[in-house]
Design a protein around this motif. Structure first.
Motif, mmCIF file in Angstrom:
data_model
loop_
_atom_site.group_PDB
_atom_site.id
_atom_site.type_symbol
_atom_site.label_atom_id
_atom_site.label_comp_id
_atom_site.label_asym_id
_atom_site.label_seq_id
_atom_site.Cartn_x
_atom_site.Cartn_y
_atom_site.Cartn_z
ATOM 1 N N TYR A 252 0.738 -1.156 0.027
ATOM 2 C CA TYR A 252 -0.059 0.033 -0.159
ATOM 3 C C TYR A 252 0.926 1.512 -0.005
ATOM 4 O O TYR A 252 0.678 2.001 -0.770
ATOM 5 C CB TYR A 252 -0.852 0.055 1.206
ATOM 6 N N ARG B 37 1.726 -4.876 -4.659
ATOM 7 C CA ARG B 37 1.965 -3.473 -5.223
ATOM 8 C C ARG B 37 1.665 -3.467 -6.723
ATOM 9 O O ARG B 37 1.249 -2.314 -7.033
ATOM 10 C CB ARG B 37 3.367 -3.063 -4.769
ATOM 11 N N PHE C 47 -1.952 -3.341 -6.812
ATOM 12 C CA PHE C 47 -2.597 -2.085 -6.220
ATOM 13 C C PHE C 47 -2.331 -0.939 -7.128
ATOM 14 O O PHE C 47 -3.264 -0.063 -7.217
ATOM 15 C CB PHE C 47 -2.010 -1.771 -5.083
ATOM 16 N N PHE D 214 -7.083 1.551 3.692
ATOM 17 C CA PHE D 214 -6.607 0.370 3.490
ATOM 18 C C PHE D 214 -7.401 -0.890 3.677
ATOM 19 O O PHE D 214 -7.626 -1.665 2.853
ATOM 20 C CB PHE D 214 -5.276 0.154 4.524
ATOM 21 N N ILE E 292 -8.746 -0.703 -0.064
ATOM 22 C CA ILE E 292 -7.860 -1.460 -1.026
ATOM 23 C C ILE E 292 -7.890 -3.184 -0.969
ATOM 24 O O ILE E 292 -7.932 -3.708 -1.745
ATOM 25 C CB ILE E 292 -6.367 -0.980 -0.712
#
Lengths: 444, 302
Positions: free
Chosen positions: B122, B187, B190, B212, B216
């Motif tokens: 994140y 990553r 994301f 988060f 996410i």
């Protein structure tokens, strides 16, 4: 406006912006902290420590310079490990990539490709250690237990059938020879003579079911008669003499030869073991049982012995990884524009030409990824060697990762040399690391 | 190649569904030319299954027969089959307790790297801080550090800390070595999530932690699923780490390994134990095959 740092269009108030940036950094620090601690303590610190440790002796007390590295390249077991690992790198990545490519291309031509892919890919889910156990069972030497030797044995015995009496020996000095070249009577025989061919070393289970008690045949003029029998009865009996209770050996091929060599006639023994050659011209002859009768059955390839252990482990390893190559290459194949292939076909290219000139060049990036991944995997190969190779041949099957573990933890407990081997392994994968980083930076 | 393109092993074989149905004659010709390939692949596919089936049937042989009989005899003589080996292995406390050890290590060794890795991913994907790209490149670089580089120092460290031969020690090792791949995979997933979603939540006043957890993680679920399967299989299947950093804390692989010395005479323990050890990864693989393949492609093709 809290996250204003990312919105370029709106000119942010300087103080707000500074605060937002500071906040971002604090949050980032907090989010990264657990990972940083874990990576620092478990990866970075040990890696540095291992490099330092490799210049010290086994207990870590005395600095020894590059002595450990000298040992690495001069001691026999370690050199074997390096040589074997070189062989692994030379053979396995290429084979796995080739097999994966072939499977990926061929599965495009069948309707049940998913079933095939699942079957080939399945070993990927199994641990390399368990895969090794699976193959250890397959590799058992006795054809009664090991499936591979059973298969080879079935073919071998079909091509070259074993003799009916594979373990038999001559029972008395009257007979000469052995299982290699057949067994013959020492003395020559003339027509009217009787050839007594006693054999021992035959298990009761090997005597054919239709066998009857052996009979000593009578002499006949112009005929060579004789008997092949199991010269043994419970309690012993006298060698070379046909006695009650001893069994004839039916179905044995007996040859009549000239005394100087050369076959005159062959015949087969009857249920009581007797045989005869009729109408034999006067002269000296030899009576013999040919080598084929004594041919040994296939007794198994020693896959787990010194000589074949590395190829055997490689085969098990390829069995595991072929599915990986097939799936990755298959995904690359699915991304190739179909019209490109069709265009080549319309232009009259054969399937092979399409494959060789269009498919393979377009797949080159994917093929190289599979190939490089396999090189790293093969450099680190460990578990499967440990489970396929019995302890007695682990010196012959040795690879770098296994040598490291055996040196540091397998009884020797030499942490200095073990560290040096680990560093050597690390140096081998660094070029691959550089490749990875370069590819990543290009993508950014 | 992106993660979203592949959908498991069931990528449609191109060329089989295109256009109108060809004439009967053409279809027969095509079937005939394809028959050799179909037969070849059928043989290969079956050959690929034989070793695993062989282990299963070996493990099911009667204890009195297992030393002398090849497993293929059970196909013609089902009387040779029994569950006796499994009953004995499961009655034996050592194997069952090592199974539980494996379960704990795998659960901890899967959850922890996902949580820690997702937090770091994140930060790499959405937060601005100096040296971000360089740090990420270092993480990518750590991907290839061999486990062997850490064994000796960690062995000494664990002895000093008193966590040698503990489940937590093994979990932490798995977590650390799983992190580079976890951060890398998450990553990369994301950064594909639209930033507007984040900005909207930020404007609403949500804290980063809340974004988060609420935004996410749910959106990153496909990547997290792939990672979870990989990490689970990796920890479940590990031998090297547990063998080095444990003595009595034995997962199933180590328990089987300690039986291997008497391979011939212990086959009635080794075969069922090995099969039990691979049934769970196989079940995970079949249940989540799609995510597994996606993770594989993301990890290797990127």
């Amino acid at each position: 406006m809290a996250g204003g740092g990312n919105i370029a269009a709106a000119p942010p108030v300087p103080r707000e912006r500074r605060r937002a940036r500071l906040r971002d950094r604090v949050v980032a620090g907090a989010f990264l902290l657990p990972a940083a601690v874990l990576l620092g303590v478990w990866l970075v610190y040990p890696a540095v420590n291992t490099v330092v440790r490799s210049f010290y002796d086994r207990s870590g007390d005395a600095f020894v310079g590059i002595d450990n590295y000298r040992t690495l390249f001069s001691s026999d077991p370690l050199l074997t490990a390096i040589r074997n690992n070189a062989l692994w790198v030379a053979v396995v990545p290429a084979l796995v990539t080739a097999i994966g490519l072939i499977f990926a291309v061929l599965t495009e031509r069948i309707r049940w490709s998913v079933a095939f892919k699942v079957a080939v890919f399945m070993p990927m889910a199994i641990s390399l250690f368990a895969a090794g156990v699976i193959w250890r069972v397959m590799y058992e030497k006795e054809p009664d237990r090991g499936a591979i030797n059973a298969t080879i044995g079935a073919v071998a015995d079909w091509v070259d059938p074993p003799g009916v009496l594979s373990s038999a020996r001559a029972s008395s000095p009257a007979l000469a020879g052995g299982t290699g070249g057949g067994i013959a009577l020492r003395d020559t025989v003339r027509p009217g003579g009787v050839a007594l061919m006693g054999l021992t070393g035959i298990r009761a289970s090997e005597v054919p079911d239709d066998a009857r008690e052996a009979v000593r045949p009578a002499s006949r003029p112009g005929t060579v008669t004789g008997v092949v029998w199991r010269d043994f009865r419970p309690g012993g009996g006298r060698a070379g003499v046909v006695e009650p209770g001893e069994s004839g050996l039916p179905g044995v091929t007996v040859e009549l030869r000239h005394s100087g060599g050369g076959r005159v006639a062959t015949t087969e023994t009857g249920p009581d073991g007797t045989f005869r050659f009729d109408g034999v011209a006067d002269g000296d002859y030899r009576v013999a049982i040919g080598a084929a009768t004594f041919a040994a059955p296939f007794d198994g390839v020693n896959w787990l012995g010194q000589g074949l252990i590395t190829p055997a482990v490689m085969m098990a390893y390829i069995w595991v990884w072929a599915g990986f190559a097939m799936v990755v290459i298959g995904a690359g194949l699915a991304a190739i524009p179909r019209d490109l292939l069709e265009a080549a076909r319309t232009d009259g290219a054969s399937e092979w030409q399409v494959f060789r000139r269009v498919t393979v060049p377009l797949l080159a990036p994917v093929l190289s990824v599979v190939f490089i991944t396999m090189i790293i995997n093969v450099l680190k190969v460990f578990d499967i060697v440990l489970s396929v190779a019995p302890a007695s041949v682990q010196d012959d099957a040795n690879v770098i990762a296994l040598a490291m573990w055996r040196t540091a933890f397998g009884g020797t407990n030499d942490f200095g040399l073990g560290s040096a081997i680990a560093v050597f392994l690390f140096l081998l994968v660094i070029p691959v690391l550089a490749l990875n980083v370069r590819r990543f930076r290009r993508e950014q | 190649m992106t993660t979203t393109e592949a959908s498991g092993l069931a990528t449609a074989p191109p060329g089989t569904r295109e256009g109108a149905r060809p004439a009967v004659g053409a279809r027969i010709t095509r079937m005939l030319t394809r028959a050799p390939i179909a037969i070849l692949l059928a043989v290969i596919g079956i050959a690929w299954l034989v070793p695993t089936v062989g282990l299963l049937l070996t493990s099911l042989l009667l204890p009195s027969e297992i030393q002398s009989t090849g497993w293929w005899h059970t196909i013609t003589d089902t009387g040779l089959l029994s569950l006796e080996n499994y009953r004995r292995v499961l009655d034996d406390g050592a194997i069952t307790s090592s199974l539980w050890t494996t379960v704990w290590i795998s659960v901890g060794g899967t959850l922890l790297p996902i949580i820690v890795g997702a937090l770091a991913a994140y930060a790499f994907a959405f937060l601005e801080f100096p040296g971000r790209d360089w740090l990420f490149i270092i993480v990518v670089g750590l991907l290839v550090v061999p486990i062997q580089m850490a064994l000796i120092p960690i062995f000494s460290l664990y002895n000093d800390l008193g966590i040698f031969d503990t489940i937590i020690g093994l979990i932490l090792f798995h977590t650390a070595f799983g992190l580079p791949f976890a951060i890398f995979l998450l990553r990369n997933f994301f950064v594909g999530i639209p930033r507007e979603l984040l900005e909207a939540a930020r404007i609403d006043g949500a804290s980063e932690l809340r974004i988060f957890v609420r935004v996410i993680l749910p959106l990153g679920l496909p990547a997290i699923a792939s990672l979870a399967i990989f990490q689970f299989l990796w920890t479940w299947n590990d031998l090297l780490i547990a063998l080095t950093l444990g003595r009595d804390t034995q997962p199933i692989t180590v328990a089987i390994f300690s039986q291997l010395r008497q391979f011939g005479s212990n086959i009635e323990i080794i075969a069922p134990a090995a099969f039990i050890s691979l049934v769970i990864p196989l079940a995970v693989f079949f249940a989540f095959q799609r995510y597994f393949v996606q993770g594989l492609l993301a990890g290797s093709v990127k």
